[in-house]
Design a protein around this motif. Structure first.
Motif, mmCIF file in Angstrom:
data_model
loop_
_atom_site.group_PDB
_atom_site.id
_atom_site.type_symbol
_atom_site.label_atom_id
_atom_site.label_comp_id
_atom_site.label_asym_id
_atom_site.label_seq_id
_atom_site.Cartn_x
_atom_site.Cartn_y
_atom_site.Cartn_z
ATOM 1 N N CYS A 86 -3.399 0.164 -2.754
ATOM 2 C CA CYS A 86 -3.470 1.519 -2.228
ATOM 3 C C CYS A 86 -4.894 2.050 -2.321
ATOM 4 O O CYS A 86 -5.410 2.665 -1.385
ATOM 5 N N SER B 174 -9.077 10.900 -8.030
ATOM 6 C CA SER B 174 -7.852 10.102 -8.023
ATOM 7 C C SER B 174 -8.156 8.616 -8.231
ATOM 8 O O SER B 174 -7.396 7.923 -8.898
ATOM 9 N N TRP C 111 6.352 11.224 -18.092
ATOM 10 C CA TRP C 111 5.053 11.083 -17.404
ATOM 11 C C TRP C 111 5.239 10.379 -16.059
ATOM 12 O O TRP C 111 4.682 10.805 -15.050
ATOM 13 N N PHE D 43 2.323 13.577 -1.113
ATOM 14 C CA PHE D 43 1.553 12.912 -0.062
ATOM 15 C C PHE D 43 2.439 12.243 0.979
ATOM 16 O O PHE D 43 1.947 11.839 2.013
ATOM 17 N N CYS E 108 0.812 -1.213 0.000
ATOM 18 C CA CYS E 108 0.000 0.000 0.000
ATOM 19 C C CYS E 108 0.842 1.257 0.000
ATOM 20 O O CYS E 108 0.318 2.342 -0.177
ATOM 21 N N SER E 109 2.131 1.094 0.215
ATOM 22 C CA SER E 109 2.909 2.278 0.557
ATOM 23 C C SER E 109 3.116 3.211 -0.627
ATOM 24 O O SER E 109 3.383 2.793 -1.755
ATOM 25 N N LEU E 110 2.984 4.480 -0.370
ATOM 26 C CA LEU E 110 3.203 5.490 -1.403
ATOM 27 C C LEU E 110 4.677 5.636 -1.731
ATOM 28 O O LEU E 110 5.035 6.038 -2.828
ATOM 29 N N LEU F 138 -0.987 -0.136 -6.898
ATOM 30 C CA LEU F 138 -2.096 0.769 -7.223
ATOM 31 C C LEU F 138 -3.412 0.244 -6.645
ATOM 32 O O LEU F 138 -4.189 0.996 -6.033
ATOM 33 N N TYR G 173 3.949 22.866 -7.881
ATOM 34 C CA TYR G 173 2.860 21.896 -7.965
ATOM 35 C C TYR G 173 1.795 22.363 -8.948
ATOM 36 O O TYR G 173 1.322 21.595 -9.794
ATOM 37 N N ARG H 1 -9.477 21.401 -1.628
ATOM 38 C CA ARG H 1 -8.520 21.902 -2.612
ATOM 39 C C ARG H 1 -8.734 23.375 -2.848
ATOM 40 O O ARG H 1 -9.818 23.874 -2.592
ATOM 41 N N THR I 7 5.265 3.391 -4.405
ATOM 42 C CA THR I 7 4.768 3.976 -5.656
ATOM 43 C C THR I 7 5.825 4.867 -6.296
ATOM 44 O O THR I 7 6.128 4.750 -7.485
ATOM 45 N N ILE J 281 -5.787 3.515 -15.315
ATOM 46 C CA ILE J 281 -4.523 2.858 -15.658
ATOM 47 C C ILE J 281 -4.722 1.345 -15.733
ATOM 48 O O ILE J 281 -4.221 0.683 -16.648
ATOM 49 N N PHE K 73 -7.606 17.532 -9.870
ATOM 50 C CA PHE K 73 -6.830 18.764 -9.724
ATOM 51 C C PHE K 73 -7.690 20.009 -9.613
ATOM 52 O O PHE K 73 -7.365 20.939 -8.896
ATOM 53 N N PHE L 18 3.608 -2.697 -9.840
ATOM 54 C CA PHE L 18 3.036 -1.357 -9.850
ATOM 55 C C PHE L 18 1.506 -1.422 -9.778
ATOM 56 O O PHE L 18 0.870 -0.684 -9.017
HETATM 57 C C1 HEM Z 1 1.161 6.227 -13.243
HETATM 58 C C2 HEM Z 1 0.360 5.960 -12.320
HETATM 59 C C3 HEM Z 1 -0.422 6.925 -11.488
HETATM 60 C C4 HEM Z 1 -1.014 8.087 -11.858
HETATM 61 C C5 HEM Z 1 -1.034 8.737 -13.216
HETATM 62 C C6 HEM Z 1 -1.643 8.610 -10.701
HETATM 63 C C7 HEM Z 1 -2.341 9.789 -10.684
HETATM 64 C C8 HEM Z 1 -2.836 10.361 -9.553
HETATM 65 C C9 HEM Z 1 -3.463 11.626 -9.501
HETATM 66 C C10 HEM Z 1 -3.684 12.531 -10.709
HETATM 67 C C11 HEM Z 1 -3.807 11.868 -8.227
HETATM 68 C C12 HEM Z 1 -4.455 13.105 -7.688
HETATM 69 C C13 HEM Z 1 -3.308 13.956 -7.277
HETATM 70 C C14 HEM Z 1 -3.659 15.002 -6.321
HETATM 71 O O1 HEM Z 1 -4.712 14.910 -5.683
HETATM 72 O O2 HEM Z 1 -2.840 15.931 -6.203
HETATM 73 C C15 HEM Z 1 -3.384 10.757 -7.461
HETATM 74 C C16 HEM Z 1 -3.555 10.661 -6.091
HETATM 75 C C17 HEM Z 1 -3.159 9.576 -5.342
HETATM 76 N N1 HEM Z 1 -2.485 8.474 -5.798
HETATM 77 FE FE1 HEM Z 1 -1.980 8.108 -7.689
HETATM 78 N N2 HEM Z 1 -1.435 7.771 -9.643
HETATM 79 C C18 HEM Z 1 -0.684 6.724 -10.081
HETATM 80 C C19 HEM Z 1 -0.244 5.671 -9.354
HETATM 81 C C20 HEM Z 1 -0.499 5.488 -7.992
HETATM 82 C C21 HEM Z 1 -0.166 4.329 -7.258
HETATM 83 C C22 HEM Z 1 0.542 3.096 -7.813
HETATM 84 C C23 HEM Z 1 -0.618 4.529 -6.008
HETATM 85 C C24 HEM Z 1 -0.628 3.558 -4.865
HETATM 86 C C25 HEM Z 1 0.145 3.210 -4.042
HETATM 87 C C26 HEM Z 1 -1.181 5.836 -5.933
HETATM 88 C C27 HEM Z 1 -1.698 6.419 -4.803
HETATM 89 C C28 HEM Z 1 -2.312 7.631 -4.744
HETATM 90 C C29 HEM Z 1 -2.888 8.232 -3.575
HETATM 91 C C30 HEM Z 1 -2.921 7.623 -2.186
HETATM 92 C C31 HEM Z 1 -3.419 9.436 -3.955
HETATM 93 C C32 HEM Z 1 -4.134 10.441 -3.067
HETATM 94 C C33 HEM Z 1 -5.579 10.157 -3.119
HETATM 95 C C34 HEM Z 1 -6.360 11.241 -2.512
HETATM 96 O O3 HEM Z 1 -6.448 11.281 -1.303
HETATM 97 O O4 HEM Z 1 -6.889 12.071 -3.271
HETATM 98 N N3 HEM Z 1 -1.117 6.391 -7.166
HETATM 99 N N4 HEM Z 1 -2.801 9.829 -8.280
#
Ligand code: HEM
Lengths: 462, 289
Positions: free
Chosen positions: A90, A170, B238, B249, A19-21, A87, B196, A433, A24, A177, A405, A83
């Motif tokens: 998480c 998110s 990307w 985060f 689960c860890s970020l 994802l 950001y 936000r 990621t 993906i 965003f 990955f």
């Molecule tokens: C290429 C792959 C990924 C893309 C394009 C992506 C994209 C995003 C985007 C656009 C956000 C919102 C960002 C924001 O609120 O500022 C986000 C949030 C987040 N992502 Fe990802 N992500 C990816 C992979 C992952 C993976 C693998 C994890 C897991 C471990 C993860 C965990 C999170 C978490 C925990 C949030 C915050 C959620 C929230 O509270 O809004 N992401 N991601």
């Protein structure tokens, strides 16, 4: 610590790892760095090519590390899989917390929230609580969004929220993906990619995949009736090339289309893309021969270097042609061969000057009518049953980050209570936000609320 | 009027703007900052006109069927890069950092450099396109990618400012604000946020750029993804910015590390844009000019 507790602890740690970020970030950077390898080392070349470029021992190292087809190598695919697991885990871990906003909206503001929020308002007024509640509610309903009233602890609470769906941005991104990868896997397993050439007039019913591993029966026949290439004026740069394709089922023409680059033919889930072309054999040159003794004119068509029979035992052979001879336009070079079999001096004939050759005053005079270069058309043939899933994922991948965003979950609470002879009103608001933007909107709204409570709002007058 | 002259005027305007932004940091005079913004805006308007004129010229040169948006060779793309940077910068300045215009001193030089390179040493001829490039997808693809790149360029400028300032700020004692040149930089918290915000614009646009590129490849060649070096590098970029977004985060990865990630991301962006064509080879060669 007991055995089961230890086990519990261990699985928890594995779960936390997945689960860890931090994982990621490390995986994203690792994917970025390792992807570079395949852009430097050419992919899927021949062994000889690698040995020429890098030497024998490096080549052996590369094959062991699967660098020569690294994007489908075990380790790269494993990295991608890890990955995905990251994802998914998480998202599973975080989702319940997000779902709570939907299932149990915080209708009742805690004292802490009312006191510590950075956007707040507190007013005391002489009016009775019920009157105040109505005024606040009306204002919020009108200028923000529908409010919900709850009565608890002898106080009256109002709650209103907007944009709760932005909390899902998110998740939508992450889901997209997975969707794209599922689509890609489906395409890889159930689809194929092939290349085929068809000479003009020819047809195919089978194609061989790019990697040469399979011979695929299309289930129909594709014929190329005609191929055209147009060049930019005075250059050999192709401007456009096109093939007239016909699809036949059991000999019956069922579909036809003229395809060009960027505009393929779709039939039965299989797509034919114009991709290349080339000459198929020698050009066929057409020319008139005038027998100057009796004025008789005959037309001949012959491939290059093929003899044609003229009257009285003579023959002729075209040995060269060009589409532009020194800016005079198309021309051909031919030899007349006399009945004794002796090849005469070459004659050059220009298509744009048909009268020219008559002046030579020989037994025959020639006029060039044109030439046709037969071509083959090179087609990419592909079937990808996963592509629509991929596009669906792409659309989610565009919308998801946009929501994440640029939209925000905005909430406003009010608490109204009797306070001695007066009525105390407390309001607070937050957005997950764009806080500065929300702060401005909140201040604006609070001005309206204040006016309404004092019954000074223009709409409330009288 | 020909587009070459207009592009030269653009270059002069961007140069003036850059000088004024730097002068603003030195003089702390808000009028100078306003003049800097105005110069950038005038340059941007002239350049927009120049792009229109060049588009029109392509019809005159290639015939009425073969004109195309000026986005097809290295020269045109470099000039468009400058245009995107200044355009996105002006919007962001208006919306997010009206009070922190020192940022311009770190962004305008990038646009100016692109213009100078294009105007001074690249082949400006308008050549016909090979059939594969005759597609509307090309226009959508290039525009979205370059707006993405522009966001990253701004994030890059802001990250440099962040790293310059954070070190001094940590050593700086006492409650009074920092003086000197660094005192004119926005506070590090603001810079971190701007970094950001710029990536928040760049990342979705790059995503859109990759997707339009994939759609185009599908309609032209039958595969939406083939791990061609250019495609792969865009994915690398990307990944880096996705890592950046998530770095926010986890506490350990914010601040300095995020600024470094943003700079590395821009390095990868430039390699994706230029390095792949000039160093590696692939489908996307800009005609080698
Ligand atoms: C290429 C792959 C990924 C893309 C394009 C992506 C994209 C995003 C985007 C656009 C956000 C919102 C960002 C924001 O609120 O500022 C986000 C949030 C987040 N992502 Fe990802 N992500 C990816 C992979 C992952 C993976 C693998 C994890 C897991 C471990 C993860 C965990 C999170 C978490 C925990 C949030 C915050 C959620 C929230 O509270 O809004 N992401 N991601």
């Amino acid at each position: 610590m007991t055995e089961t507790e230890k086990k519990q602890d261990f699985t928890d740690r594995i779960w936390d790892f997945f689960c860890s970020l931090k994982l990621t970030i490390i995986l994203l950077l690792l994917l970025a760095v390792t992807s570079i390898i395949g852009t430097i080392i050419p992919q899927n070349s021949s062994a000889a090519e690698y040995i020429r470029l890098y030497g024998q021992s490096n080549y052996e190292l590369f094959t062991r590390l699967q660098f020569t087809e690294m994007y489908s190598s075990t380790w790269f695919v494993a990295l991608l899989a890890l990955f995905c697991v990251n994802l998914i885990c998480c998202s599973i871990k975080h989702f319940p917390r997000t779902w709570k906003f939907f299932k149990e909206p915080a209708h009742i503001a805690t004292p802490g929230l009312l006191k510590n929020s950075s956007n707040k308002l507190e007013i005391s007024t002489e009016e009775s609580p019920e009157v105040v509640v109505d005024r606040v509610k009306d204002t919020l309903d009108k200028h923000f969004t529908k409010t919900v009233r709850s009565d608890a602890n002898g106080k009256i609470y109002l709650f209103a929220q907007k944009g709760i769906y932005s909390r899902l941005g998110s998740y939508m991104t992450h889901l997209s993906i997975i969707v794209i990868l599922v689509g890609a896997i489906i395409g890889n397993v159930f689809g194929f990619r092939a290349y085929v050439t068809i000479p003009e007039g020819g047809s195919v019913t089978h194609v061989i995949t790019r990697d040469g591993s399979r011979n695929i029966d299309l289930g129909f026949e594709v014929r190329c009736d005609n191929f055209d290439v147009k060049f930019y004026p005075n250059t050999r740069r192709p401007m456009e090339y096109a093939s007239d394709l016909v699809v036949l089922r059991e000999g019956v023409e069922v579909y036809e289309k003229r395809i060009v680059v960027n505009d393929p033919l779709f039939f039965d889930g299989i797509i034919f893309y114009q991709s290349s072309y080339g000459p198929a054999g020698d050009a066929i040159i057409t020319f008139n021969v005038t027998d100057n003794q009796n004025g008789e004119i005959r037309e001949f068509s012959a491939p290059l270097n093929n003899r044609v029979q003229l009257p009285d035992g003579f023959s002729a052979i075209v040995t060269d042609y060009t589409d532009d001879d020194r800016n005079f336009g198309p021309a051909m070079r031919l030899h007349v061969i006399n009945p004794e079999g002796v090849r005469q001096n070459p004659i050059v004939v220009w298509q744009n000057f048909p009268e020219f050759d008559v002046r030579r005053g020989d037994k025959f005079s020639f006029a060039m009518l044109g030439f046709k270069q037969p071509y083959f058309t090179g087609l990419q043939v592909a079937k990808d049953p996963g592509v629509n899933i991929v596009w669906a994922g792409c659309i989610l991948l565009i919308i998801g980050p946009f929501i994440a965003f640029f939209m925000s979950h905005k909430r406003i609470w009010a608490c109204i209570e009797q306070d001695g002879n007066a009525t105390k009103v407390q309001l607070a608001g937050n957005a997950h936000r764009n806080q500065p933007g929300f702060a401005l909107a909140f201040d604006d709204l609070m001005q309206k609320v204040e006016l309404a409570i004092k019954n000074q709002s223009p709409t409330k007058e009288g | 009027m020909d587009s070459g002259l207009l592009f030269n005027l653009t270059t002069i305007a961007y140069f003036s703007s850059m000088v004024l932004y730097i002068a603003f940091i030195a003089t702390k005079n808000n009028k100078v900052a306003t003049a800097a913004t105005l110069a950038a805006l005038i340059g941007f308007i002239i350049q927009t006109a120049a792009l229109g004129v060049r588009w029109y010229e392509s019809y005159a040169i290639l015939g009425s069927d073969h004109g195309r948006a000026p986005l097809t060779n290295l020269y045109e793309s470099v000039v468009f890069f400058a245009w995107s940077i200044v355009g996105v910068y002006l919007i962001m300045e208006l919306k997010y950092f009206k009070n922190h215009r020192a940022v311009g001193a770190f962004v305008l030089p990038i646009a100016l450099f692109a213009m100078l390179w294009g105007q001074m040493s690249l082949n400006k001829s308008i050549d016909p396109l090979v059939p594969a490039l005759q597609s509307n997808w090309l226009t959508y693809h290039v525009i979205t990618c370059f707006i993405g790149y522009a966001g990253f360029a701004i994030a890059f400028g802001v990250s440099i400012m962040y790293l310059l300032k954070i070190g001094k700020e940590e050593k700086h004692q006492g409650p009074e604000p920092m003086g000197g040149i660094l005192g004119m930089f926005p506070p590090t918290k603001v810079l971190d946020d701007l970094n950001y915000k710029a990536i928040m614009i760049g990342f979705p646009m790059l995503t859109l750029g990759i997707i339009t590129g994939a759609a185009w490849a599908y309609y032209a060649w039958g595969t939406y993804w083939s791990w061609d070096p250019k495609e792969t590098w865009s994915l690398i970029v990307w990944f880096i910015y996705a890592a950046f977004l998530h770095a926010r985060f986890t506490r350990g990865w914010a601040g300095r590390k995020a600024a470094w990630l943003s700079m590395i991301g821009f390095g990868a962006t430039i390699f994706c844009y230029l390095g792949v064509n000039l160093v590696l080879s692939g489908l996307h060669s800009y005609g080698g000019s």
